[in-house]
Scaffold this motif. Structure first.
Motif: not given
Length: 432
Positions: A177-184
């Motif tokens: 999968a394409e690299f993504r940042w998930l923000n918390y």
């Protein structure tokens, strides 16, 4: 530890015990008698020893004190197959387990049959909660040793230039999968076990403050780690912790364990033999120092175990486990959920930046069984999530694995994290 919801009189615990014991034997089916005694280094154990030790656990902690009239199969086995329980007695030296050609595998299997039959007799009439909790612990303990059996035999096989095949497989060539940042956004959260079975080191549940952070949507891949190597990652001391750089110089490491980069296309040794590296797979067999150096090279860091558990708390236990028969990390396919972390469970254990320490208010269980986790809370780092040779039903968000930072024979990988300057919602952003 806590007892699972299943009760022996409805067949739950007894059936799970029987299935777990059978699966240990299934994992040994591809192995020869010679394979059953292999031990390549002190950290691993022979497959025959794993079969014997898990049997020792049930006999020592449950049958001898709990089943009236039970006669041990062989009193001498209490010494031979005690791993580290000082409260039980002395142990045969761990680095020398490969010297135990006797008892042979046929004898060990007869012992297993005796113990299995006695355990089923016990569970047919027993309803003491404390004893049933020990049975549940024994099941989880055997599942841990099933994972170790596979990682250990892989390490021992890797010394053989014939590149033994434990079980063949096909690679599907899937793309990550394409690299993504998930923000918390962080804030005050709770971590620790809540229900079902759990180990004592997962308790007590407690509150912890998290600053805003971001977590990679998937583990880092072989291709991404190759870029680190190509940029001189193993030759740049500024990327490494002091102990890590000492380890690099002493070991001569230039790549993850089982990798071959000298001639032609990069290859690695797997339980399906020596094969071309699949670039989109999660990189595996990194130790803590390697994972930390890679994160620094990326300009990021490893997540804390509290960050990891917070992100995993509402996620299903899914992805690649031992039951799929690959015995190797799988690819999180492109097109999977864009706004949720992928492969948190299974495929590769993920190093965290957290030292393995007791939670506030932790107290180990009384007696020898209290040595299970608590006495190792020193000089170890926490890993989360499970691997491709873990059982799906063995894992949960609160599960705390731990190893010394220089060890890398486990299927251990890396998921990047970064701190955020201001609170943000749980949205996804693409890596620039």
């Amino acid at each position: 530890m806590s007892l699972p919801d299943s009760h022996p009189r409805d067949g739950g615990l007894a059936a799970r015990l029987a299935e777990t014991r059978r699966f240990s034997e299934t994992l040994c089916e591809p192995l020869s008698a010679e394979d059953m005694g292999l031990q390549a280094c002190p950290e691993v154990s022979p497959p025959r020893w794993h079969l014997a030790h898990t049997t020792w656990f049930f006999e020592t902690f449950i049958l001898k004190p709990g089943l009236s009239g039970y006669q041990p199969f062989d009193e001498r086995f209490e010494y031979l197959f005690n791993s580290y329980y000082n409260g039980v007695g002395a142990q045969y030296p761990r680095p020398q387990r490969h010297l135990l050609s006797r008892p042979g595998i046929d004898t060990v299997r007869r012992w297993r049959v005796q113990v299995d039959e006695a355990m089923q007799d016990l569970l047919a009439s027993e309803d003491d909660p404390d004893l049933l909790a020990l049975v549940a612990l024994g099941i989880e303990h055997e599942q841990q040793h099933q994972e170790l059996l596979l990682t250990d035999i892989k390490h021992s096989f890797s010394y053989n230039p014939l590149w033994p095949v434990y079980r063949p497989r096909d690679d599907d060539g899937a793309r990550a999968a394409e690299f993504r940042w998930l923000n918390y956004p962080g804030g005050l959260v709770e971590i620790g076990a809540t229900e079902g079975f759990y180990f004592d080191n997962e308790t007590p549940r407690h509150r912890q403050w998290l600053e805003p952070f971001a977590l990679a949507n998937r583990p880092s891949t072989c291709a991404e780690y190759l870029a680190f190597i190509d940029d001189g990652g193993y030759r740049r001391p500024e990327l490494w912790l002091s102990d890590g750089w000492d380890w690099v110089r002493a070991s001569g490491a230039t790549a993850p364990l089982y990798w071959f980069l000298e001639d032609g296309a990069p290859e690695y040794y797997t339980l399906a033999g020596r094969r071309p590296i699949q670039l989109h797979e999660p990189v595996a067999h990194l130790n803590y120092y390697e994972a930390d150096a890679f994160a620094r090279w990326c300009g990021k860091r490893l997540p804390t175990e509290a960050e990891w558990e917070h992100a995993a708390a509402d996620r299903p236990v899914a992805d690649g486990f031992v039951d799929n028969g690959r015995f190797h990390p799988s690819v999180a396919a492109a097109g999977d959920e864009a706004d949720a972390p992928l492969q948190l469970f299974g495929d590769v254990w993920e190093w965290t930046g957290s030292a393995y320490l007791p939670y506030p208010g932790f107290a180990p269980a009384a007696g020898a069984v209290g040595e299970y986790n608590g006495k190792f809370m020193s000089n170890q780092m926490v890993l989360r999530g499970g691997s491709c040779v873990s059982h799906r039903d063995h894992l949960r968000a609160s599960y705390r694995n731990f190893f010394q930072p220089h060890l890398r024979w486990q299927f251990s990988g890396v998921r990047l994290a970064q701190s955020m300057e201001a609170p943000r919602g749980p949205s996804a952003t693409t890596l620039a």
